[in-house]
Write an enzyme that holds these catalytic residues in place. Structure first.
Site, PDB file in Angstrom:
ATOM      1  N   ASN A 122       0.844  -1.191   0.000  1.00  0.00           N
ATOM      2  CA  ASN A 122       0.000   0.000   0.000  1.00  0.00           C
ATOM      3  C   ASN A 122       0.886   1.251   0.000  1.00  0.00           C
ATOM      4  O   ASN A 122       1.741   1.419   0.880  1.00  0.00           O
ATOM      5  CB  ASN A 122      -0.910  -0.023   1.231  1.00  0.00           C
ATOM      6  CG  ASN A 122      -1.927   1.097   1.219  1.00  0.00           C
ATOM      7  OD1 ASN A 122      -1.612   2.246   0.941  1.00  0.00           O
ATOM      8  ND2 ASN A 122      -3.164   0.759   1.550  1.00  0.00           N
ATOM      9  N   HIS A 162      -5.479   3.564  -1.509  1.00  0.00           N
ATOM     10  CA  HIS A 162      -6.785   3.850  -0.904  1.00  0.00           C
ATOM     11  C   HIS A 162      -7.055   5.341  -1.058  1.00  0.00           C
ATOM     12  O   HIS A 162      -6.796   6.135  -0.154  1.00  0.00           O
ATOM     13  CB  HIS A 162      -6.774   3.459   0.574  1.00  0.00           C
ATOM     14  CG  HIS A 162      -8.110   3.535   1.243  1.00  0.00           C
ATOM     15  ND1 HIS A 162      -8.498   2.666   2.232  1.00  0.00           N
ATOM     16  CD2 HIS A 162      -9.165   4.375   1.073  1.00  0.00           C
ATOM     17  CE1 HIS A 162      -9.715   2.971   2.640  1.00  0.00           C
ATOM     18  NE2 HIS A 162     -10.133   4.018   1.955  1.00  0.00           N
ATOM     19  N   HIS A 192      -3.771  11.720   0.939  1.00  0.00           N
ATOM     20  CA  HIS A 192      -2.572  10.982   0.526  1.00  0.00           C
ATOM     21  C   HIS A 192      -2.695  10.640  -0.955  1.00  0.00           C
ATOM     22  O   HIS A 192      -2.311  11.450  -1.796  1.00  0.00           O
ATOM     23  CB  HIS A 192      -2.298   9.760   1.419  1.00  0.00           C
ATOM     24  CG  HIS A 192      -3.498   9.045   1.940  1.00  0.00           C
ATOM     25  ND1 HIS A 192      -4.427   8.435   1.113  1.00  0.00           N
ATOM     26  CD2 HIS A 192      -3.928   8.817   3.212  1.00  0.00           C
ATOM     27  CE1 HIS A 192      -5.359   7.874   1.844  1.00  0.00           C
ATOM     28  NE2 HIS A 192      -5.098   8.087   3.126  1.00  0.00           N
ATOM     29  N   GLU A 234      -8.703   0.340  -3.087  1.00  0.00           N
ATOM     30  CA  GLU A 234      -9.644   0.121  -2.005  1.00  0.00           C
ATOM     31  C   GLU A 234     -10.247   1.452  -1.575  1.00  0.00           C
ATOM     32  O   GLU A 234      -9.629   2.510  -1.732  1.00  0.00           O
ATOM     33  CB  GLU A 234      -8.969  -0.569  -0.812  1.00  0.00           C
ATOM     34  CG  GLU A 234      -7.817   0.197  -0.209  1.00  0.00           C
ATOM     35  CD  GLU A 234      -7.145  -0.546   0.940  1.00  0.00           C
ATOM     36  OE1 GLU A 234      -7.205  -1.796   0.961  1.00  0.00           O
ATOM     37  OE2 GLU A 234      -6.561   0.111   1.816  1.00  0.00           O
ATOM     38  N   THR A 268      -8.495   6.170   9.522  1.00  0.00           N
ATOM     39  CA  THR A 268      -8.083   4.947   8.837  1.00  0.00           C
ATOM     40  C   THR A 268      -9.210   3.934   8.957  1.00  0.00           C
ATOM     41  O   THR A 268     -10.140   4.118   9.755  1.00  0.00           O
ATOM     42  CB  THR A 268      -6.783   4.377   9.431  1.00  0.00           C
ATOM     43  OG1 THR A 268      -6.318   3.287   8.624  1.00  0.00           O
ATOM     44  CG2 THR A 268      -6.968   3.917  10.871  1.00  0.00           C
ATOM     45  N   HIS A 316      -4.312  -4.843   7.449  1.00  0.00           N
ATOM     46  CA  HIS A 316      -4.405  -3.778   8.451  1.00  0.00           C
ATOM     47  C   HIS A 316      -3.549  -4.145   9.663  1.00  0.00           C
ATOM     48  O   HIS A 316      -3.850  -5.083  10.401  1.00  0.00           O
ATOM     49  CB  HIS A 316      -5.832  -3.480   8.905  1.00  0.00           C
ATOM     50  CG  HIS A 316      -5.974  -2.071   9.434  1.00  0.00           C
ATOM     51  ND1 HIS A 316      -6.304  -1.002   8.627  1.00  0.00           N
ATOM     52  CD2 HIS A 316      -5.779  -1.556  10.661  1.00  0.00           C
ATOM     53  CE1 HIS A 316      -6.335   0.105   9.336  1.00  0.00           C
ATOM     54  NE2 HIS A 316      -6.007  -0.202  10.591  1.00  0.00           N
TER      55      HIS A 316
END
EC number: 2.6.99.2
Length: 244
Positions: free
Chosen positions: A7, A43, A50, A74, A104, A195
Site C-alpha cells: 500500500n 486507498h 494521501h 480500495e 483509517t 491492516h
C-alpha cells in the site's frame, strides 16, 4: 504462497506534506515491483490527503488490467469512487465502509444489512472485469451473507489480531479469523487480509491456510525506514512464500 501487495498511501502522504512531486508515487511503485512484490494497493479518499485521483490513474497506466503485478484500489464505494475505479480498471477493488473523515479503516461491512447495495456495486465493477473484495471483520454470521453479494473475495480486517499479538488474548482472537477464513473458502470465496500486519506478526497469521493476498502499507513503510527497502521486502516475500 500468499501474494504481497504494498500500500503506497504513506508515500503519497509524505509527498503531499511538501507540496511537490517528491517522493513520486509511481517511481516508488516501480521500486517495489523491481524488488518482487506481486501487487500495489492504494486507498484514495475524498479529501485526497494521501493518494489522489491522479495518482490512481497514473498507477493504472503502470499496471493496466491483466498485468502480472496486480493493482488493487480500495475505498468507500461512493459514486465518485466507483467512477474512478471504472476508469482505472484495476485487477481488484476492495470495498471498505469508511466515513469521509475517518482517519483509517476501523471496521468491516455489515454485509447482512448492506448486501443488496453491495451486490449492485459488485455487479457493476465485475462488468468491467474487476474482481471485488469486501472488507470484513472475522464473523461467521457476516461471511454467510457474502455469497449473496457476488463478491469473489473478502479481506479480513486484521487490527484485532495485530492488537492481540504477543498477548494472552491471541488464543481467543486468532481462531475467529481462522474460522471465518475457512467458512469463506467453503463457500467458494477467496480470502485476503490486511491492516496492521507487520514483519513480527505476519508469519503466525499466515498459518491460516490459503490466504491469497496481504495488503500492507503503514508498518512496511516504517520498517523500510528502519531497515531499508531491499531487506524488508525480501523478508516479507520469504514469509509470504512460506505460507500454507
Amino acid at each position: 504462497m500468499t501474494k504481497l501487495s504494498v500500500n503506497l498511501n504513506k508515500i503519497a502522504l509524505l509527498r503531499n506534506s511538501r507540496g511537490r512531486d517528491f517522493p513520486n508515487v509511481v517511481a516508488f511503485a516501480q521500486k517495489f515491483i523491481a524488488l518482487g512484490v506481486q501487487g500495489i494497493t492504494v486507498h484514495p479518499r475524498q479529501d485526497e490527503r494521501h493518494i489522489t485521483r491522479q495518482d490512481t490513474l497514473d498507477l493504472a497506466q503502470l499496471l493496466p488490467w491483466g498485468s502480472a503485478v496486480e493493482f488493487n484500489i480500495e475505498g468507500y464505494p461512493s459514486e465518485d469512487f466507483l467512477q474512478l475505479v471504472e476508469k482505472a480498471r484495476p485487477a481488484q477493488c476492495t470495498l471498505v465502509p469508511d466515513a469521509p473523515d475517518q482517519l483509517t479503516s476501523d471496521h468491516g461491512w455489515d454485509v447482512i444489512k448492506h448486501r443488496q447495495a453491495l451486490a449492485k456495486m459488485c455487479s457493476r465493477l465485475q462488468a468491467q472485469g474487476i474482481r471485488v473484495s469486501i472488507f470484513l471483520d472475522p464473523s461467521l454470521e457476516q461471511v454467510e451473507a457474502v455469497p449473496a453479494t457476488g463478491a469473489e473475495r473478502i479481506e479480513l480486517y486484521t487490527e484485532a489480531y495485530a492488537a492481540a499479538y504477543g498477548s494472552n488474548q491471541l488464543e481467543s482472537v486468532l481462531p475467529s479469523y481462522a474460522a471465518t477464513a475457512a467458512r469463506a473458502q467453503a463457500l467458494g470465496i477467496e480470502v485476503n487480509a490486511g491492516h496492521d500486519l507487520d514483519l513480527q506478526n505476519l508469519s503466525q497469521f499466515l498459518q491460516i491456510p490459503a490466504i491469497k493476498e496481504v495488503s500492507i502499507g503503514h508498518a512496511l513503510m516504517v520498517e523500510c525506514i528502519e531497515q531499508g527497502m531491499t531487506s524488508v521486502v525480501a523478508q516479507y516475500l520469504t514469509i509470504c512464500g512460506e505460507a500454507a
